[in-house]
Design an enzyme around this catalytic site. Structure first.
Site, PDB file in Angstrom:
ATOM      1  N   GLY A 183       0.888  -1.142  -0.083  1.00  0.00           N
ATOM      2  CA  GLY A 183      -0.133  -0.063   0.083  1.00  0.00           C
ATOM      3  C   GLY A 183       0.746   1.259   0.050  1.00  0.00           C
ATOM      4  O   GLY A 183       2.035   1.256  -0.743  1.00  0.00           O
ATOM      5  N   SER A 184       0.710   2.198   0.570  1.00  0.00           N
ATOM      6  CA  SER A 184       1.068   3.611   0.606  1.00  0.00           C
ATOM      7  C   SER A 184       2.329   3.424   1.329  1.00  0.00           C
ATOM      8  O   SER A 184       3.014   4.650   1.354  1.00  0.00           O
ATOM      9  CB  SER A 184       0.112   4.562   1.224  1.00  0.00           C
ATOM     10  OG  SER A 184      -0.847   4.654   0.485  1.00  0.00           O
ATOM     11  N   THR A 185       2.706   2.548   2.038  1.00  0.00           N
ATOM     12  CA  THR A 185       4.360   2.776   2.612  1.00  0.00           C
ATOM     13  C   THR A 185       5.418   2.485   1.564  1.00  0.00           C
ATOM     14  O   THR A 185       6.358   2.972   1.616  1.00  0.00           O
ATOM     15  CB  THR A 185       4.230   1.367   3.752  1.00  0.00           C
ATOM     16  OG1 THR A 185       4.182   0.221   2.777  1.00  0.00           O
ATOM     17  CG2 THR A 185       3.469   1.340   4.788  1.00  0.00           C
ATOM     18  N   PHE A 186       4.556   2.000   0.458  1.00  0.00           N
ATOM     19  CA  PHE A 186       5.672   1.941  -0.720  1.00  0.00           C
ATOM     20  C   PHE A 186       6.090   3.184  -1.526  1.00  0.00           C
ATOM     21  O   PHE A 186       6.879   3.376  -2.318  1.00  0.00           O
ATOM     22  CB  PHE A 186       5.017   0.921  -1.963  1.00  0.00           C
ATOM     23  CG  PHE A 186       6.290   0.525  -2.917  1.00  0.00           C
ATOM     24  CD1 PHE A 186       6.884  -0.510  -2.413  1.00  0.00           C
ATOM     25  CD2 PHE A 186       5.719   0.969  -4.285  1.00  0.00           C
ATOM     26  CE1 PHE A 186       7.685  -0.902  -3.689  1.00  0.00           C
ATOM     27  CE2 PHE A 186       6.751   0.612  -5.171  1.00  0.00           C
ATOM     28  CZ  PHE A 186       7.811  -0.362  -4.946  1.00  0.00           C
ATOM     29  N   LYS A 187       5.028   4.189  -1.172  1.00  0.00           N
ATOM     30  CA  LYS A 187       5.064   5.328  -1.770  1.00  0.00           C
ATOM     31  C   LYS A 187       6.572   6.054  -1.434  1.00  0.00           C
ATOM     32  O   LYS A 187       7.157   6.940  -2.361  1.00  0.00           O
ATOM     33  CB  LYS A 187       4.063   6.415  -1.443  1.00  0.00           C
ATOM     34  CG  LYS A 187       2.904   6.047  -1.841  1.00  0.00           C
ATOM     35  CD  LYS A 187       1.581   6.991  -1.076  1.00  0.00           C
ATOM     36  CE  LYS A 187       0.399   6.837  -1.667  1.00  0.00           C
ATOM     37  NZ  LYS A 187      -0.880   7.391  -1.176  1.00  0.00           N
TER      38      LYS A 187
END
Length: 646
Positions: free
Chosen positions: A326-330
């Protein structure tokens, strides 16, 4: 008629020659026998003496004491305890059933154990000892010894058995031992004769399995005299074996126990890394199981309960489970874009709530959009459209390269079962594995940690650790083996631009400490303890255009298995990072609501090496946190873990 003298003389000569020949043959045979006897009695005496000894002396193996496993503070996580058992020799018992009836009148033994023992005695030679029951109390052993004259063939013995005093708290890390099976022998290339001993125990999972050779030790021997039937007459001598090596892990047992208690009721994984040396202070997966159930052979009932539980207590989610990050990969996408120079920190991207790519609409989590947004704000508010745009500029190959540099998509070498490799996909991967060409939509999906991207909590914690330090932090689980310190996990520099890393850390700090940050409600307010983090929510189902038109269904209104996964990664303190933490709550809903509070609580517990003061929490949370801390203390203390080890 009298023979002529000439004939008589000829007959005499023939008889003499025959006698001489026969005598020579006899003499030769006698000489050969004498030579052979001399050779056997003198020259080969030692060899035949040894053969004779082997006909009446057996050499038996003595299992060594298994090495112990400790936490970083020297607290035993796996130990050997005395195991009192009662055995029977059928030959000496006379009437077996009558003797067993007397035994059950003296001590309470499960009828199933009696039936199993009788079946085993019927399969074995009458002089072979068979275990009737083990793990007896000392009082039972005393009663058996007192009544020994009435129990022919019955003997009480003492041996060693594996015990895990921390129970479920360390089950997924330490693992468990069990009797060696035919399946074990078929899949391992190990010629150790110890493995041929009936019911000899070996490591099945976790550290017990991966460090089996170090923990097992070397067998001892004892020489016993037997009669012609093979019955033991007496023990002549013995040589004790070499005990297994003691293993000290980097785990902090008290922190591990706290994390397991904090995860009570969740299906989740948490990893805590010490940034000074890469030490894994906690690796928790919930729910867990009691490894002591497996030591003697788990019952069908217990196995069925564990195996059919939808929350998968047997799975080591912290290292084995892989999830869309999810957004931790941003942070991967952002760092790749900054390092690649395709976007400046101040450049803005317009977010109307969606982005059209190749005829497909990709939505932002905020339906109305974020408007014009720059790098700092995009991470703080977790704007999806910003990353849709920059990912198209940088491309998937650069993103995958950055992901692997930060520890995603690679298998970290740890002595644990089924450590996942995860997946940081690129064009070559899709071509080789799926026989398809990479599409721009795949890149857009990957930019926010969806699509093909998969990561474990362990990998996400490593990512947070490397961002916090700018170094190749490598997770370390084994601190020492027999007192010999193992190499540190603090590696060399990542080789990334320090200005870009600093900007990323500042944005992560805003996520947790700015009012518009997605993790603001889970902030740490104690001076000098502030936390930098990133929330994430990963979809496990497809949202149709029709559902979007009428309004996306809330997670709370969905069946548990269709809800989003909740994620949170962080490091703290901001100014001088000491720990990195990753949390994944399966089907937990939102990362800010389900995962971030757990990450904050675990981080504070690590920073304060115990319960933190309530002043470290926002004022509005302190009453709830006080109740939570009390519940956790009550959960830990009855199990005899934290209190007994203080």
């Amino acid at each position: 008629m009298k023979k002529p003298q000439r004939d008589t003389e000829e007959s005499t000569r023939r008889l003499s020659r025959r006698a001489l020949l026969l005598g020579s043959v006899q003499l030769g045979i006698a000489g050969t026998l004498a030579w052979r006897m001399q050779s056997m009695q003198v020259e080969q005496a030692d060899q035949f003496r040894l053969l004779a000894e082997e006909n009446r002396i057996n050499i038996n193996l003595i299992p060594p004491a298994r090495g112990l496993i400790f936490d970083r503070n020297g607290l035993a996580l796996a130990e050997n305890e005395q195991n009192y058992r009662v055995v029977m020799v059928r030959e000496a018992a006379g009437d077996v059933q009558e003797t067993l009836d007397r035994l059950t009148q003296i001590v309470d033994i499960d009828p199933d154990d009696i039936a199993r023992a009788v079946e085993e005695m019927n399969r074995r030679s009458p002089f072979v000892p068979v275990t009737i029951a083990d793990r007896l109390a000392w009082e039972d052993v005393a009663q058996i010894n007192i009544n020994a004259p009435a129990l022919p063939g019955i003997t009480a013995e003492v041996g060693l058995s594996r015990h895990y005093p921390w129970g479920a708290d360390v089950a997924h890390v330490v693992g468990y031992v069990g009797p060696v099976s035919d399946y074990d022998l078929s899949r391992i290339d190990d010629q150790d004769p110890l493995l041929q001993i009936p019911k000899f125990q070996i490591g099945k999972t976790g550290v017990e399995n991966k460090l089996e050779h170090a923990l097992r030790g070397s067998a001892g021997t004892k020489r016993i005299e037997v009669n012609a039937l093979g019955r033991v007459m007496r023990e002549l001598d013995r040589q004790e074996g070499i005990p297994g090596q003691d293993i000290q892990l980097t785990l902090d047992g008290r922190l591990q126990s706290y994390v397991q208690a904090r995860l009570d009721g969740e299906s989740a994984g948490v990893v805590v890394i010490d940034l000074e040396n890469g030490d894994l202070r906690a690796i928790a997966s919930a729910p867990a199981f009691d490894p002591n159930l497996f030591v003697r052979g788990i019952s069908v009932k217990n196995w069925t309960e564990l195996n059919e539980n939808i929350y998968r207590p047997l799975a080591a989610k912290a290292v084995q489970g892989t999830y869309p990050p999810g957004s931790t990969f941003k942070m991967v996408t952002a760092l790749a874009a900054l390092e690649g120079g395709v976007i400046s920190p101040d450049e803005t991207v317009y977010c109307p709530g969606y982005t059209n790519v190749a005829g497909t609409r990709f939505h932002c989590w905020k339906r109305g959009g974020h408007g014009n947004i720059n790098f700092h704000e995009s991470l703080k508010q977790s704007c999806d459209c910003y990353y849709y745009e920059v990912s198209q500029r940088i491309g998937i190959d650069k993103m995958a390269e950055m992901a692997r540099k930060l520890g995603l998509g690679i298998r970290h070498d740890l002595p644990l079962s089924a450590v996942a490799q995860g997946l940081a996909p690129d064009k070559a991967w899709k071509r080789d594995v799926r026989s398809e060409e990479w599409r721009i939509g795949d890149t857009v999906n990957a930019s926010i940690g969806q699509g093909y991207v998969l990561s474990s909590p362990l990998q996400l914690a490593v990512m947070a650790a490397r961002i916090a330090t700018g170094r190749v932090v490598t997770p370390r689980l084994v601190k020492s083996i027999d007192g010999i310190e193992q190499p540190s996990g603090l590696g060399e520099s990542l080789g990334l631009n320090e200005n870009n890393l600093r900007r990323l850390r500042q944005s992560m700090t805003a996520v947790s400490n700015h009012r518009r940050g997605t993790a603001y409600r889970s902030r740490i307010v104690a001076d000098g303890m502030e936390m930098a983090g990133k929330t994430g929510t990963s979809q496990v189902r497809r949202i149709t255009p029709e559902e979007r038109a009428r309004g996306v269904t809330r997670n709370s209104d969905l069946p548990w298995e269709r809800r989003d996964h909740a994620l949170f990664v962080n490091f703290a303190p901001v100014e001088n990072p000491r720990f990195a933490v990753a949390v994944v709550v399966e089907h937990g809903g939102g990362g800010s609501s389900a995962a971030a509070p757990i990450g904050r609580d675990v981080t504070l517990q690590a920073l304060y090496d115990g319960d933190p003061p309530l002043e470290a929490y926002p004022t509005a949370d302190r009453g709830r946190i006080a109740e939570q801390q009390e519940r956790i203390r009550q959960r830990i203390i009855p199990g005899g873990r934290a209190q007994d080890r203080a």
